[in-house]
Design a protein around this motif. Sequence first.
Motif, PDB file in Angstrom:
ATOM      1  N   LEU A  64      32.090 -66.183  -6.443  1.00  0.00           N
ATOM      2  CA  LEU A  64      31.125 -67.125  -7.017  1.00  0.00           C
ATOM      3  C   LEU A  64      30.323 -66.474  -8.145  1.00  0.00           C
ATOM      4  O   LEU A  64      30.087 -67.090  -9.185  1.00  0.00           O
ATOM      5  N   TRP A  65      29.899 -65.237  -7.945  1.00  0.00           N
ATOM      6  CA  TRP A  65      29.099 -64.543  -8.959  1.00  0.00           C
ATOM      7  C   TRP A  65      29.903 -64.339 -10.238  1.00  0.00           C
ATOM      8  O   TRP A  65      29.487 -64.724 -11.322  1.00  0.00           O
ATOM      9  N   HIS A  66      31.063 -63.706 -10.114  1.00  0.00           N
ATOM     10  CA  HIS A  66      31.859 -63.406 -11.299  1.00  0.00           C
ATOM     11  C   HIS A  66      32.472 -64.664 -11.909  1.00  0.00           C
ATOM     12  O   HIS A  66      32.656 -64.753 -13.123  1.00  0.00           O
ATOM     13  N   GLY A  67      32.777 -65.646 -11.073  1.00  0.00           N
ATOM     14  CA  GLY A  67      33.268 -66.921 -11.598  1.00  0.00           C
ATOM     15  C   GLY A  67      32.186 -67.658 -12.380  1.00  0.00           C
ATOM     16  O   GLY A  67      32.457 -68.263 -13.411  1.00  0.00           O
ATOM     17  N   SER A  68      30.940 -67.582 -11.898  1.00  0.00           N
ATOM     18  CA  SER A  68      29.834 -68.209 -12.624  1.00  0.00           C
ATOM     19  C   SER A  68      29.620 -67.538 -13.973  1.00  0.00           C
ATOM     20  O   SER A  68      29.375 -68.205 -14.981  1.00  0.00           O
ATOM     21  N   ILE A  69      29.741 -66.217 -13.992  1.00  0.00           N
ATOM     22  CA  ILE A  69      29.607 -65.495 -15.259  1.00  0.00           C
ATOM     23  C   ILE A  69      30.723 -65.907 -16.210  1.00  0.00           C
ATOM     24  O   ILE A  69      30.482 -66.201 -17.386  1.00  0.00           O
ATOM     25  N   ALA A  70      31.959 -65.942 -15.711  1.00  0.00           N
ATOM     26  CA  ALA A  70      33.094 -66.321 -16.556  1.00  0.00           C
ATOM     27  C   ALA A  70      32.948 -67.759 -17.054  1.00  0.00           C
ATOM     28  O   ALA A  70      33.215 -68.048 -18.225  1.00  0.00           O
ATOM     29  N   LEU A  71      32.505 -68.645 -16.181  1.00  0.00           N
ATOM     30  CA  LEU A  71      32.330 -70.047 -16.562  1.00  0.00           C
ATOM     31  C   LEU A  71      31.230 -70.197 -17.607  1.00  0.00           C
ATOM     32  O   LEU A  71      31.385 -70.937 -18.584  1.00  0.00           O
TER      33      LEU A  71
ATOM     34  N   THR B 124      25.866 -78.932  -8.685  1.00  0.00           N
ATOM     35  CA  THR B 124      26.003 -77.602  -8.086  1.00  0.00           C
ATOM     36  C   THR B 124      27.369 -77.453  -7.416  1.00  0.00           C
ATOM     37  O   THR B 124      28.017 -76.407  -7.536  1.00  0.00           O
ATOM     38  N   GLY B 125      27.798 -78.491  -6.749  1.00  0.00           N
ATOM     39  CA  GLY B 125      29.122 -78.450  -6.114  1.00  0.00           C
ATOM     40  C   GLY B 125      30.238 -78.311  -7.137  1.00  0.00           C
ATOM     41  O   GLY B 125      31.170 -77.518  -6.953  1.00  0.00           O
ATOM     42  N   VAL B 126      30.140 -79.063  -8.217  1.00  0.00           N
ATOM     43  CA  VAL B 126      31.150 -78.966  -9.283  1.00  0.00           C
ATOM     44  C   VAL B 126      31.124 -77.574  -9.906  1.00  0.00           C
ATOM     45  O   VAL B 126      32.175 -76.964 -10.155  1.00  0.00           O
ATOM     46  N   TRP B 127      29.924 -77.045 -10.153  1.00  0.00           N
ATOM     47  CA  TRP B 127      29.813 -75.705 -10.743  1.00  0.00           C
ATOM     48  C   TRP B 127      30.449 -74.655  -9.825  1.00  0.00           C
ATOM     49  O   TRP B 127      31.209 -73.809 -10.283  1.00  0.00           O
ATOM     50  N   CYS B 128      30.128 -74.716  -8.522  1.00  0.00           N
ATOM     51  CA  CYS B 128      30.686 -73.732  -7.591  1.00  0.00           C
ATOM     52  C   CYS B 128      32.207 -73.838  -7.510  1.00  0.00           C
ATOM     53  O   CYS B 128      32.908 -72.822  -7.473  1.00  0.00           O
ATOM     54  N   TRP B 129      32.718 -75.035  -7.487  1.00  0.00           N
ATOM     55  CA  TRP B 129      34.165 -75.231  -7.446  1.00  0.00           C
ATOM     56  C   TRP B 129      34.828 -74.654  -8.697  1.00  0.00           C
ATOM     57  O   TRP B 129      35.816 -73.935  -8.610  1.00  0.00           O
ATOM     58  N   ARG B 130      34.262 -74.931  -9.878  1.00  0.00           N
ATOM     59  CA  ARG B 130      34.816 -74.394 -11.129  1.00  0.00           C
ATOM     60  C   ARG B 130      34.662 -72.883 -11.193  1.00  0.00           C
ATOM     61  O   ARG B 130      35.534 -72.174 -11.683  1.00  0.00           O
ATOM     62  N   ALA B 131      33.537 -72.351 -10.697  1.00  0.00           N
ATOM     63  CA  ALA B 131      33.324 -70.904 -10.694  1.00  0.00           C
ATOM     64  C   ALA B 131      34.325 -70.222  -9.770  1.00  0.00           C
ATOM     65  O   ALA B 131      34.862 -69.162 -10.097  1.00  0.00           O
ATOM     66  N   TRP B 132      34.579 -70.825  -8.613  1.00  0.00           N
ATOM     67  CA  TRP B 132      35.541 -70.262  -7.671  1.00  0.00           C
ATOM     68  C   TRP B 132      36.923 -70.180  -8.313  1.00  0.00           C
ATOM     69  O   TRP B 132      37.634 -69.187  -8.178  1.00  0.00           O
ATOM     70  N   ARG B 133      37.299 -71.229  -9.032  1.00  0.00           N
ATOM     71  CA  ARG B 133      38.614 -71.251  -9.671  1.00  0.00           C
ATOM     72  C   ARG B 133      38.696 -70.318 -10.866  1.00  0.00           C
ATOM     73  O   ARG B 133      39.770 -69.824 -11.196  1.00  0.00           O
TER      74      ARG B 133
END
Length: 178
Positions: free
Chosen positions: A11-18, A68-77
């Motif tokens: 989640l952390w690194h996916g959020s950064i990448a997103l 928030t749910g959409v962000w977490c899902w996109r960050a995970w991917r």
Amino acid sequence: MTRRQRAAYRLWHGSIALAHCLGDRAYGWVRTGPTRVHRVVRLLLLLLGLYLLARIVRSAPALMWALTGVWCWRAWRASPTPVEAPTKATGEPDAEAVRTLLFEHIGDRQGAHLAAVLTHLHGRGLGKGWTVADLRARLEALGIPVRRSVKVAGRVAYGVHRDDLPAPSPGPSGEAAA
């Protein structure tokens, strides 16, 4: 690394990448305006969109849960899966594992500054307490050449250049046969 740590890592690194991806796309869209006036208008449209989004979320706070749910899902991917560097019996990372981590960090760029590599290692839980000088000494001890002047994003500093790194071996996954 436990399951919770891997999930937090993703989640952390996916959020950064997103965030980087969205920022780069917005910057690219604004920058491709044919004239200065068009670029200013595009920037104002982005700011207006962000303002309207903030107003909508303030008037309907329940919408934040969906966002928030959409962000977490996109960050995970968007996140890379955590890699734990294999170590020798002494606890030092193996040269091959370090080369793999460097290739992963460099990506399609020409190289990477040691400060950025150190930040990347800290993000993976490696090299805690190391300084750039420590990293440089350890890379040189592993036979990984460090250049005095590597240019990345217009800045020049000590770093590792892609051309100096031999490609990492494919590993035991069995992809080379047949």
